[in-house]
Design a protein around this motif. Sequence first.
Motif, PDB file in Angstrom:
ATOM      1  N   TYR A  56      41.600  38.022  42.978  1.00  0.00           N
ATOM      2  CA  TYR A  56      40.797  37.577  41.837  1.00  0.00           C
ATOM      3  C   TYR A  56      40.158  36.212  42.088  1.00  0.00           C
ATOM      4  CZ  TYR A  56      42.549  41.244  38.691  1.00  0.00           C
ATOM      5  OH  TYR A  56      42.835  42.439  38.095  1.00  0.00           O
ATOM      6  N   GLN A  57      40.987  35.244  42.486  1.00  0.00           N
ATOM      7  CA  GLN A  57      40.502  33.880  42.656  1.00  0.00           C
ATOM      8  C   GLN A  57      39.503  33.785  43.802  1.00  0.00           C
ATOM      9  OE1 GLN A  57      40.899  31.274  40.616  1.00  0.00           O
ATOM     10  NE2 GLN A  57      39.398  30.285  41.950  1.00  0.00           N
ATOM     11  N   ASP A  58      39.780  34.517  44.877  1.00  0.00           N
ATOM     12  CA  ASP A  58      38.862  34.489  46.014  1.00  0.00           C
ATOM     13  C   ASP A  58      37.483  35.016  45.618  1.00  0.00           C
ATOM     14  OD1 ASP A  58      40.881  33.529  47.688  1.00  0.00           O
ATOM     15  OD2 ASP A  58      41.597  35.554  48.093  1.00  0.00           O
ATOM     16  N   LEU A  59      37.459  36.114  44.860  1.00  0.00           N
ATOM     17  CA  LEU A  59      36.186  36.677  44.425  1.00  0.00           C
ATOM     18  C   LEU A  59      35.508  35.790  43.385  1.00  0.00           C
ATOM     19  CD1 LEU A  59      37.116  40.463  44.252  1.00  0.00           C
ATOM     20  CD2 LEU A  59      35.510  39.391  45.825  1.00  0.00           C
ATOM     21  N   ALA A  60      36.305  35.082  42.581  1.00  0.00           N
ATOM     22  CA  ALA A  60      35.731  34.166  41.589  1.00  0.00           C
ATOM     23  C   ALA A  60      34.932  33.059  42.270  1.00  0.00           C
ATOM     24  CB  ALA A  60      36.834  33.569  40.725  1.00  0.00           C
ATOM     25  N   ILE A  89      36.230  39.207  36.912  1.00  0.00           N
ATOM     26  CA  ILE A  89      36.786  40.561  36.859  1.00  0.00           C
ATOM     27  C   ILE A  89      38.147  40.528  36.176  1.00  0.00           C
ATOM     28  CG2 ILE A  89      37.472  42.562  38.243  1.00  0.00           C
ATOM     29  CD1 ILE A  89      35.651  41.524  40.469  1.00  0.00           C
ATOM     30  N   GLU A  90      38.392  41.518  35.302  1.00  0.00           N
ATOM     31  CA  GLU A  90      39.672  41.621  34.596  1.00  0.00           C
ATOM     32  C   GLU A  90      40.192  43.051  34.700  1.00  0.00           C
ATOM     33  OE1 GLU A  90      38.947  40.629  30.567  1.00  0.00           O
ATOM     34  OE2 GLU A  90      38.116  38.636  31.011  1.00  0.00           O
ATOM     35  N   PRO A  91      41.523  43.234  34.746  1.00  0.00           N
ATOM     36  CA  PRO A  91      42.071  44.599  34.730  1.00  0.00           C
ATOM     37  C   PRO A  91      41.782  45.276  33.397  1.00  0.00           C
ATOM     38  CG  PRO A  91      43.825  42.959  34.568  1.00  0.00           C
ATOM     39  CD  PRO A  91      42.571  42.208  34.839  1.00  0.00           C
ATOM     40  N   PHE A  92      41.566  46.610  33.448  1.00  0.00           N
ATOM     41  CA  PHE A  92      41.203  47.347  32.235  1.00  0.00           C
ATOM     42  C   PHE A  92      41.743  48.774  32.318  1.00  0.00           C
ATOM     43  CE2 PHE A  92      38.070  49.462  29.353  1.00  0.00           C
ATOM     44  CZ  PHE A  92      38.272  48.674  28.240  1.00  0.00           C
ATOM     45  N   GLY A  93      43.033  48.885  32.619  1.00  0.00           N
ATOM     46  CA  GLY A  93      43.634  50.207  32.704  1.00  0.00           C
ATOM     47  C   GLY A  93      43.913  50.617  34.134  1.00  0.00           C
ATOM     48  N   ASP A  94      44.324  51.875  34.291  1.00  0.00           N
ATOM     49  CA  ASP A  94      44.708  52.396  35.595  1.00  0.00           C
ATOM     50  C   ASP A  94      43.516  52.456  36.542  1.00  0.00           C
ATOM     51  OD1 ASP A  94      46.322  53.539  37.566  1.00  0.00           O
ATOM     52  OD2 ASP A  94      45.763  55.566  36.939  1.00  0.00           O
TER      53      ASP A  94
END
Length: 209
Positions: A95-99, A105-110
Amino acid sequence: MLPYTGASSGSITSALTPAMSLPVLRVLGQLDNSYIIAEGPDGLYLIDQHAAHERILFEKIGQQRSQRDMEVQGLLEPVTFEVSPRQEAILKSRYQDLAEFGFSIEPFGDRTFLIRALPALIHDKDWAGMLRELLDSLSRGDKSDWAEGVTITMACHGAVRAGQSLSEPEMRELVRQLEQCATPHTCPHGRPTMIHLSSSQLKKEFGRT
């Protein structure tokens, strides 16, 4: 994309311009919707518009990232993005690297994620395909390796394409930005951005020497 391995042969001996800054060029037109024809102090320049724009974006992204000033485009409506199990594991750990490159980007389910913002230069491109390619590149090598790979991938996807018609102002602006690049003569993959035919070469080809 495979790295460039050498110039193609032809009836005219084409010399790749030495690694130095570009002179001021005057745009003459576009060939095959892929190459910008320009005139310089010493002859003719045939510029690969995609490779040249890749170089421009590669240096711009690198500079913005190093200064922690990446241009970001927030989405009016967040978009869901599905990934494979392997890509999901990579994404959760990066997450941090892509930020750092402008992705929110956030998780939103499976195996589903919510995209809230993207790097400005790709927000209207095929960002889903590019993001999947980035996730695959993140699975290879250490951070120093993939960071450059991410930058190259973003530059490639954000650049104008071969076969894309450009207006005269667009061509002039692209050439102007290329003139300001630190390494204007090759794209990030190592291929040439241009072919330079000097005045002496042209005279020789036309039997004027």
